[in-house]
Structure formats: C-alpha cells, structure tokens
Design a protein around this motif. Structure first.
Motif, PDB file in Angstrom:
ATOM      1  N   ASN A 132       0.831  -1.203   0.000  1.00 32.92           N
ATOM      2  CA  ASN A 132       0.000   0.000   0.000  1.00 32.92           C
ATOM      3  C   ASN A 132       0.867   1.256   0.000  1.00 32.92           C
ATOM      4  O   ASN A 132       1.820   1.367   0.784  1.00 32.92           O
ATOM      5  N   VAL A 133       0.503   2.200  -0.862  1.00 35.28           N
ATOM      6  CA  VAL A 133       1.303   3.410  -1.013  1.00 35.28           C
ATOM      7  C   VAL A 133       0.395   4.628  -1.162  1.00 35.28           C
ATOM      8  O   VAL A 133      -0.759   4.518  -1.557  1.00 35.28           O
ATOM      9  N   ASN A 134       0.966   5.757  -0.819  1.00 34.17           N
ATOM     10  CA  ASN A 134       0.381   7.057  -1.131  1.00 34.17           C
ATOM     11  C   ASN A 134       1.141   7.573  -2.342  1.00 34.17           C
ATOM     12  O   ASN A 134       2.324   7.893  -2.246  1.00 34.17           O
ATOM     13  N   LEU A 135       0.475   7.639  -3.472  1.00 33.01           N
ATOM     14  CA  LEU A 135       1.142   7.998  -4.719  1.00 33.01           C
ATOM     15  C   LEU A 135       1.343   9.513  -4.792  1.00 33.01           C
ATOM     16  O   LEU A 135       0.382  10.285  -4.688  1.00 33.01           O
ATOM     17  N   ARG A 136       2.588   9.913  -4.964  1.00 30.00           N
ATOM     18  CA  ARG A 136       2.922  11.335  -5.077  1.00 30.00           C
ATOM     19  C   ARG A 136       3.472  11.591  -6.482  1.00 30.00           C
ATOM     20  O   ARG A 136       4.610  11.251  -6.796  1.00 30.00           O
ATOM     21  N   GLY A 137       2.591  12.169  -7.314  1.00 33.29           N
ATOM     22  CA  GLY A 137       2.988  12.463  -8.690  1.00 33.29           C
ATOM     23  C   GLY A 137       3.676  13.816  -8.771  1.00 33.29           C
ATOM     24  O   GLY A 137       3.139  14.821  -8.295  1.00 33.29           O
ATOM     25  N   MET A 138       4.859  13.845  -9.379  1.00 31.69           N
ATOM     26  CA  MET A 138       5.618  15.091  -9.427  1.00 31.69           C
ATOM     27  C   MET A 138       6.667  15.007 -10.514  1.00 31.69           C
ATOM     28  O   MET A 138       7.026  13.923 -10.990  1.00 31.69           O
ATOM     29  N   SER A 139       7.154  16.167 -10.912  1.00 33.88           N
ATOM     30  CA  SER A 139       8.249  16.185 -11.871  1.00 33.88           C
ATOM     31  C   SER A 139       9.539  15.796 -11.149  1.00 33.88           C
ATOM     32  O   SER A 139       9.654  15.950  -9.926  1.00 33.88           O
ATOM     33  N   PRO A 140      10.521  15.277 -11.885  1.00 40.91           N
ATOM     34  CA  PRO A 140      11.754  14.793 -11.238  1.00 40.91           C
ATOM     35  C   PRO A 140      12.457  15.828 -10.370  1.00 40.91           C
ATOM     36  O   PRO A 140      13.027  15.484  -9.331  1.00 40.91           O
ATOM     37  N   ASP A 141      12.425  17.094 -10.774  1.00 43.40           N
ATOM     38  CA  ASP A 141      13.132  18.108  -9.997  1.00 43.40           C
ATOM     39  C   ASP A 141      12.549  18.335  -8.609  1.00 43.40           C
ATOM     40  O   ASP A 141      13.174  18.998  -7.778  1.00 43.40           O
ATOM     41  N   MET A 142      11.353  17.797  -8.344  1.00 44.15           N
ATOM     42  CA  MET A 142      10.785  17.959  -7.013  1.00 44.15           C
ATOM     43  C   MET A 142      11.632  17.243  -5.961  1.00 44.15           C
ATOM     44  O   MET A 142      11.623  17.612  -4.790  1.00 44.15           O
ATOM     45  N   PHE A 143      12.380  16.207  -6.371  1.00 44.18           N
ATOM     46  CA  PHE A 143      13.325  15.588  -5.443  1.00 44.18           C
ATOM     47  C   PHE A 143      14.360  16.606  -4.977  1.00 44.18           C
ATOM     48  O   PHE A 143      14.782  16.590  -3.817  1.00 44.18           O
ATOM     49  N   ARG A 144      14.776  17.492  -5.888  1.00 46.57           N
ATOM     50  CA  ARG A 144      15.759  18.507  -5.527  1.00 46.57           C
ATOM     51  C   ARG A 144      15.134  19.620  -4.698  1.00 46.57           C
ATOM     52  O   ARG A 144      15.797  20.203  -3.831  1.00 46.57           O
ATOM     53  N   VAL A 145      13.854  19.913  -4.950  1.00 46.60           N
ATOM     54  CA  VAL A 145      13.177  20.932  -4.154  1.00 46.60           C
ATOM     55  C   VAL A 145      13.129  20.506  -2.686  1.00 46.60           C
ATOM     56  O   VAL A 145      13.454  21.286  -1.785  1.00 46.60           O
ATOM     57  N   PHE A 146      12.738  19.260  -2.441  1.00 41.70           N
ATOM     58  CA  PHE A 146      12.638  18.761  -1.066  1.00 41.70           C
ATOM     59  C   PHE A 146      13.932  18.110  -0.585  1.00 41.70           C
ATOM     60  O   PHE A 146      14.022  17.728   0.580  1.00 41.70           O
ATOM     61  N   ARG A 147      14.894  17.975  -1.493  1.00 45.38           N
ATOM     62  CA  ARG A 147      16.164  17.309  -1.180  1.00 45.38           C
ATOM     63  C   ARG A 147      15.928  15.939  -0.563  1.00 45.38           C
ATOM     64  O   ARG A 147      16.498  15.568   0.461  1.00 45.38           O
ATOM     65  N   ILE A 148      15.061  15.182  -1.228  1.00 43.95           N
ATOM     66  CA  ILE A 148      14.760  13.827  -0.781  1.00 43.95           C
ATOM     67  C   ILE A 148      15.949  12.932  -1.116  1.00 43.95           C
ATOM     68  O   ILE A 148      16.449  12.937  -2.238  1.00 43.95           O
ATOM     69  N   LYS A 149      16.361  12.152  -0.143  1.00 48.39           N
ATOM     70  CA  LYS A 149      17.517  11.273  -0.319  1.00 48.39           C
ATOM     71  C   LYS A 149      17.093   9.821  -0.295  1.00 48.39           C
ATOM     72  O   LYS A 149      16.047   9.464   0.263  1.00 48.39           O
TER      73      LYS A 149
END
Length: 411
Positions: A132-149
């Motif tokens: 089970n997941v919460n799907l978060r649709g976003m453009s790839p650069d959103m990883f850089r916005v939130f600095r998700i590692k």
C-alpha cells in the motif's frame, strides 16, 4: 532499622492502603499522559531524509478560452510552451535554486491522499504481494526541491533520474506492527504494477525517505514517487538559504505569468506547516498544561497526606532525636516509607498499564511498544519519586526543627 520500618508500615496498614490506591491511580494517569506525549515526540522525530526549508509553493492556473487576455494556441504556441516559459522565468530569479511542478499530492502539509497499491507478481498460484502506497505524482526536480535522499545514500539527482526514465521510487512506512506486511526491499529492482492497471509495469529503482503529510503524522502506508505528465497544478520553488524575503520582494506580476498560465497563492513552506500543525500544536500545549496541572495537584495531595502523617509522629521524631538520631536518618526513614509505598503501587499498577498499552487509547507509536512503555514508566516513577520526596521533606523538616522537650511534653 529497615525491619522496624516495615513493621511500622504494617501496623499502619489502613492508612497505607489508601495511599497505595491513590498512588496506583496516579501511576496509571501519569503513564497515560507521558505515553501520549512520548508518542507525539516519536512521530515528530521520525521525519528524516528531507530538508523542508527555504521552499515556496504556488498554484498553477490557466485562462479559459474566450476570457480577456487569452491567446489562442497554434503550432508554435501551446500550453506546454507557456509552462516552460513560466518555469524559465522563475529559474532566472537570482534567489532561486530549483523549480519543479507536481500534483497537489506531491507536497507535504497537505492532507490529500492518493491511496493505491503496488502489486508484485508471484510465481505459480500464489497471491501477488501487495504494498500500500500514497502515490505522489511530481516532476523529477521535485526531489531537488525537497532534497529527498535515498536510504542507501542516493542523491536527489539520482532519484530524479529514476522517475525520469519511467521508474518508481518508494519509501518504507513507519508502523511495523504486522510482520506479514511486505517490506520495500522485496520490491526493489522488481517490475510491479498498480492494482488499478495490471497492463502497465514499472521498475522500482530505489528506496527513499517518505514525504509525510504532517510532522506529527507517521507514514501509515509507504510513499511511491512517480513522474507526472504535464498536468501539474502546483509549482514548488526552493530558494537559496535565507533568501526567502528577498525572493518575495523580487517577484513581479510578469514573473508570475506566461501566456495563458499564471501563478497564484504564493506561500512559504513555513506558512503551510503552521496551518497544517496549528490544531496539533494546540493539542500538545493543552496536554502539557494539563500534565503540569495534574503534577501540581499530585504534589499538593502528597504534601497534605505526608504532612498529616508527619504531624502525628512529632513525638516519635523527638524521641528519636533524644536517642541520638540525626535529621538525615529521620529524613531517610520517611523517604524510605514513601518510596516503598510507590514501589508497591507500581507493581500493582503494572497489569493495568500492560492492558492499557495494548488498546487504541494510545498512539500507534507507543501502543504495544515495550521500549516506549519503559521510557514512560521511567518518567512516571522518577517524577513521582521526586514529588514524594519533596512532599515528605517539607513537613519532615518542620517537624525536626521542633524542640524535643516541646514535642514530648504532652506524652
């Protein structure tokens, strides 16, 4: 001395029973309060792998055809070109680091939930594994916005490449209560599909830290990050550290529009966080105030109880002092009596606390959690011991200051 103390306590069993009953109730109440507050702390402390600061959000809007200012699209001018131009304007701002688009469910501090499940095909007639997941649709650069590692050290840029190529990045979840639930490692590197569409498969390329809806809400389900097509309705902007105020002042109306597209409701992540947390923060404050009030009432109760008991023993204290007892030994005797009563109360309260820890009355973080129960019990016993010592010391000190001759003259 200890044996005589036990004998004295047994002789006063009627009053001690009522004190033990009071202490059992107090132990249970304090344990519940500390468990609740500790559960909030555990939830708040679990967020990691992201840097949610120096970020702004704005809603993406489009002019309707036929409205003032609307420019018809043609072979050279499209909604996509307007979108790229708008992002380019924002990226050219000297205070901006990264700009990215996403869905409303791609950002924190919004209580949207796009719940679905990833399915891992199984061999033979076995039931497919479900995640089970919460799907978060976003453009790839959103990883850089939130600095998700990534949990294995992947950079935001590496995670962005995975979803750019059509893959998925998933997270773990916080509530590991059911050992039968699948783990994200089972899906890593595998081809999976969404339960609503078994015809299209996606490769899980990495495990990253999960983006929670609130700092106080755990990840009840995992998160799946997926690249979205040009249907973004929200823009995320990371500014340079400490440059948020300058960024806001530098924006003009022209920077917020391009062709038929325009941005509205620019808001910092701090404002979104405050709006999302205001009710929870108020509840935490209320719980803390209530806990302090309960502790004050408990202390005054102990003070009154032990003051009465001590006044009844003024002549006994005087005789002990005449016999050579020091104030320190008298204090130790009274402290020992109070701590023995506390120990008995804790033993009696443990079965009730054990039942309480397995109910839905407590946060998921502490319900059935042995380490959390031990921490809460340690706080409960430690604070009660301090309150008992303080409640005993005040009347005991006053009693030891009475002259022995005055204390025993009426015996």
């Amino acid at each position: 001395m200890k044996r005589k103390l036990i004998e004295q306590m047994l002789n006063e069993w009627r009053t001690n029973i009522w004190l033990v009953v009071e202490l059992v109730i107090v132990v249970c109440v304090l344990h519940f309060l500390f468990n609740s507050l500790y559960g909030v702390y555990l939830s708040y402390d679990s967020g990691k792998g992201l840097e949610l600061n120096d970020i702004y959000f704005a809603n993406l809007n489009a002019l309707d055809e036929g409205t003032d200012g609307y420019v018809p699209y043609d072979s050279l001018h499209s909604k996509r070109t307007d979108y790229e131009l708008l992002l380019a304007k924002l990226r050219s701002n000297p205070y901006v680091e990264v700009v990215a688009g996403g869905s409303m469910n791609s950002v924190p501090y919004a209580y949207n939930y796009w719940g679905t499940a990833l399915m891992l095909p199984s061999e033979g007639n076995k039931v497919p594994r479900r995640y089970n997941v919460n799907l978060r649709g976003m453009s790839p650069d959103m990883f850089r916005v939130f600095r998700i590692k990534g949990v294995d050290g992947q950079t935001p840029e590496e995670l962005a490449e995975i979803i750019s190529a059509g893959g998925l990045v998933i997270s773990d979840y916080d509530m590991h209560i059911d050992s039968r639930k699948p783990t994200p490692e089972e899906f890593l590197g595998k081809e999976v599909y969404f339960e609503s569409d078994s015809l299209k498969t996606y490769r899980v390329g990495a495990i990253a830290y999960g983006l929670r809806r609130s700092d106080y809400e755990p990840l009840y389900t995992a998160v799946a990050y997926q690249n979205v097509a040009f249907d973004d309705i929200l823009i995320g902007i990371r500014v340079k550290p400490g440059m948020g105020h300058q960024f806001e002042e530098s924006l003009t109306d022209s920077d917020m529009e391009a062709g038929n597209l325009y941005l509205t409701d620019l808001q910092s992540i701090e404002d979104r966080r405050y709006a999302a947390h205001i009710d929870m923060v108020q509840n935490i404050r209320n719980n803390i105030v209530f806990s302090v009030f309960v502790l004050m009432v408990i202390f005054l109760g102990f003070l009154g109880s032990f003051w009465f008991r001590t006044q009844q023993r003024v002549s006994e204290i005087a005789i002990r002092k005449v016999s050579g007892a020091t104030n320190r030994s008298i204090y130790s005797r009274f402290f020992g009596e109070g701590l023995i009563l506390l120990s008995i109360s804790v033993v009696i309260a443990l079965p009730l606390i054990y039942w309480l820890s397995h109910t839905e009355m407590l946060s998921e973080w502490v319900s059935g959690n042995l380490s959390a129960a031990l921490v809460s019990m340690a706080w409960t016993v430690g604070i009660l011991a301090l309150l008992i010592v303080a409640g005993i010391y005040v009347p005991a000190r006053k009693a030891t200051q009475i002259e022995p001759a005055n204390a025993i003259k009426d015996i």
